[in-house]
Design a protein around this motif. Sequence first.
Motif, PDB file in Angstrom:
ATOM      1  N   ASP A 194      20.071 -18.118  -3.950  1.00 47.66           N
ATOM      2  CA  ASP A 194      19.689 -17.088  -4.921  1.00 47.66           C
ATOM      3  C   ASP A 194      18.213 -17.260  -5.209  1.00 47.66           C
ATOM      4  OD1 ASP A 194      22.100 -15.476  -6.021  1.00 47.66           O
ATOM      5  OD2 ASP A 194      22.848 -17.525  -5.902  1.00 47.66           O
ATOM      6  N   VAL A 196      14.678 -15.897  -7.297  1.00 44.90           N
ATOM      7  CA  VAL A 196      14.071 -15.183  -8.417  1.00 44.90           C
ATOM      8  C   VAL A 196      12.600 -14.977  -8.078  1.00 44.90           C
ATOM      9  CG1 VAL A 196      13.501 -15.229 -10.859  1.00 44.90           C
ATOM     10  CG2 VAL A 196      15.694 -16.138 -10.079  1.00 44.90           C
ATOM     11  N   VAL A 336      20.709 -13.681  -2.180  1.00 44.04           N
ATOM     12  CA  VAL A 336      20.287 -12.494  -2.902  1.00 44.04           C
ATOM     13  C   VAL A 336      18.957 -12.773  -3.576  1.00 44.04           C
ATOM     14  CG1 VAL A 336      20.833 -10.891  -4.773  1.00 44.04           C
ATOM     15  CG2 VAL A 336      22.660 -11.742  -3.291  1.00 44.04           C
ATOM     16  N   MET A 337      18.009 -11.841  -3.408  1.00 46.34           N
ATOM     17  CA  MET A 337      16.702 -11.969  -4.062  1.00 46.34           C
ATOM     18  C   MET A 337      16.630 -10.948  -5.188  1.00 46.34           C
ATOM     19  SD  MET A 337      12.858 -12.074  -2.426  1.00 46.34           S
ATOM     20  CE  MET A 337      13.327 -13.541  -1.485  1.00 46.34           C
ATOM     21  N   ARG A 338      16.365 -11.455  -6.395  1.00 47.67           N
ATOM     22  CA  ARG A 338      16.227 -10.603  -7.587  1.00 47.67           C
ATOM     23  C   ARG A 338      14.767 -10.585  -8.002  1.00 47.67           C
ATOM     24  NH1 ARG A 338      20.939 -13.432  -7.584  1.00 47.67           N
ATOM     25  NH2 ARG A 338      22.827 -12.132  -7.748  1.00 47.67           N
ATOM     26  N   VAL A 339      14.267  -9.388  -8.231  1.00 48.02           N
ATOM     27  CA  VAL A 339      12.834  -9.203  -8.488  1.00 48.02           C
ATOM     28  C   VAL A 339      12.621  -8.808  -9.949  1.00 48.02           C
ATOM     29  CG1 VAL A 339      10.730  -8.019  -7.767  1.00 48.02           C
ATOM     30  CG2 VAL A 339      12.536  -8.482  -6.087  1.00 48.02           C
ATOM     31  N   TYR A 340      11.599  -9.419 -10.567  1.00 50.64           N
ATOM     32  CA  TYR A 340      11.236  -9.137 -11.952  1.00 50.64           C
ATOM     33  C   TYR A 340       9.755  -8.788 -12.021  1.00 50.64           C
ATOM     34  CZ  TYR A 340      15.652 -11.456 -13.180  1.00 50.64           C
ATOM     35  OH  TYR A 340      16.972 -11.803 -13.281  1.00 50.64           O
ATOM     36  N   PHE A 350      13.944  -7.139 -15.197  1.00 54.02           N
ATOM     37  CA  PHE A 350      14.584  -7.027 -13.887  1.00 54.02           C
ATOM     38  C   PHE A 350      14.353  -5.632 -13.315  1.00 54.02           C
ATOM     39  CE2 PHE A 350      18.560  -5.779 -11.622  1.00 54.02           C
ATOM     40  CZ  PHE A 350      18.457  -6.634 -10.542  1.00 54.02           C
ATOM     41  N   GLU A 353      17.359  -5.834  -6.877  1.00 54.36           N
ATOM     42  CA  GLU A 353      17.744  -6.958  -6.035  1.00 54.36           C
ATOM     43  C   GLU A 353      18.122  -6.464  -4.650  1.00 54.36           C
ATOM     44  OE1 GLU A 353      21.079  -8.700  -8.033  1.00 54.36           O
ATOM     45  OE2 GLU A 353      22.502  -7.208  -7.270  1.00 54.36           O
ATOM     46  N   ASN A 354      18.121  -7.395  -3.701  1.00 49.83           N
ATOM     47  CA  ASN A 354      18.448  -7.062  -2.319  1.00 49.83           C
ATOM     48  C   ASN A 354      18.988  -8.302  -1.624  1.00 49.83           C
ATOM     49  OD1 ASN A 354      16.672  -5.428   0.458  1.00 49.83           O
ATOM     50  ND2 ASN A 354      18.766  -5.266  -0.230  1.00 49.83           N
ATOM     51  N   ILE A 367      11.884  -6.233   0.453  1.00 50.60           N
ATOM     52  CA  ILE A 367      12.963  -6.326  -0.522  1.00 50.60           C
ATOM     53  C   ILE A 367      13.048  -5.005  -1.265  1.00 50.60           C
ATOM     54  CG2 ILE A 367      13.909  -7.619  -2.456  1.00 50.60           C
ATOM     55  CD1 ILE A 367      13.604  -9.210   0.154  1.00 50.60           C
ATOM     56  N   THR A 369      14.045  -2.583  -4.011  1.00 47.11           N
ATOM     57  CA  THR A 369      14.436  -2.795  -5.400  1.00 47.11           C
ATOM     58  C   THR A 369      15.061  -1.570  -6.051  1.00 47.11           C
ATOM     59  OG1 THR A 369      12.190  -2.233  -6.143  1.00 47.11           O
ATOM     60  CG2 THR A 369      12.664  -4.557  -5.718  1.00 47.11           C
TER      61      THR A 369
END
Length: 460
Positions: A194, A196, A336-340, A350, A353-354, A367, A369
């Motif tokens: 995972d 971030v 999973v990559m979550r972008v902020y 947030f 994610e992808n 990625i 979003t």
Amino acid sequence: MFRHALLATAALVVAGAAPQGQVWAQTAPRLSVTIYNDNLALVQDQRDINLAAGRQKLEFKDVSAAIRPETVSLSAPGLSVVEQNFDYDLLTPDKLMEKAVGQQVKIVRTNPGDGKETTETATVLAANEGVVLKIGDRIEVLRDDGVPTRVIFDKVPETLRARPTLSVTVEADKAGPAPATLSYLTTGLSWKADYVAMFDEAKGALDLQGWITLGNQSGTAFVDAETQLVAGRVNTLANGGYQQPNRAMQQAGTESSDRERIADYYLYPLPHRTTIAANQNKQVGFLSAQGVAARKVYEIREGWFASQAEPKAATVAIQFSNAKLAGLGDQLPAGVMRVYMRDKAGDPKFIGENAVGHTPAGSELSIRTGDAFDVTSQATLVSDTKVSKTRSRYEMKYLVRNARPQPVTVELRQGGLWRDGAVKAESLASRRIDARTLGWSVPVPANGETTLTFTVETGW
């Protein structure tokens, strides 16, 4: 249903105890767990056992409830395996009652008024969707009617175990302590990465934190285990089907990293021994990078030549490379990559994610979003002309609009080319993305629009 309600509240008393086989000696185990991505793990348990000379039965408790018995291997000096059994029929009130069918039990009821107990001997006739008893000359259904009730059994059946147990019949050359290794494959253990990502659009950079997420649904806890993770898709009969493509990777890399390998897979050993509890998810950090070069892009992807009745929102993506020169220089395990992004007050928000597949170092990633609110495209098929039996000419027009106060560049991808596909005319220069796809970088002014036109010929 009466049985389930009763057995959930009644006390079950067992008068006897199940016979015990020889067990591990009480020395500290040297437990190691190697976890793969595809719901698979290799467990290796090294202990000292006390052996008697000749044939005997060893019992190993607390093995994984999801063990694959055909993969069990027990090795020790002077020891040969004769037979092995995995007993996974666990001791529960329901199972205990099922095993008592045809046998006698004692039913103890307590009078709620005066507290007096009444004990009767009953024969269990059935334990299917309720417990049916024969008490003397009457047939009775055991039910939860508010009267405190206990069921007393003489013993625990030999086939029921309090914990998953592997029993092995062995032949030992001599008596005495011996170092032994028990190893087996089990399902129920898995891991994924995972990520971030904190993206700074103004600086064109992101900070990336990687976490390993362990999941244990094997029904067994692994205490103080030396744990390592294998990144890559190991071929098994269970996962021999379709593999989801890595759509986040735009271009595969060619760089190497310093991580340990086994065969063609990367190893991620955890720095310290850890306990992986049953029904638990555990996170451990494995990657931290700051200032990785990144940029936001708007994408439009079309698979064929056709008109659209309504405008289509552009896809927003954060693109970066995990190459050394970009500030990362490490492969990325699947996850999973979550972008902020930070708002005006500096608080992270947030934005999407992808999924990321296994990605070698030096790759280009995109990625996605979400969809853009203010950037749209509308396609128009101006003409569709048959050039020959196997070739057609398509004239397309794309109206790309931007309602943002800043100019943007939209990456437009047009699929649908076949053999010998060629561009005959275009208002902006294109480039070939792959055998079937053309790409244009379309600049769109702030609060404005740009029209892209092109004509292609393709055949089959």
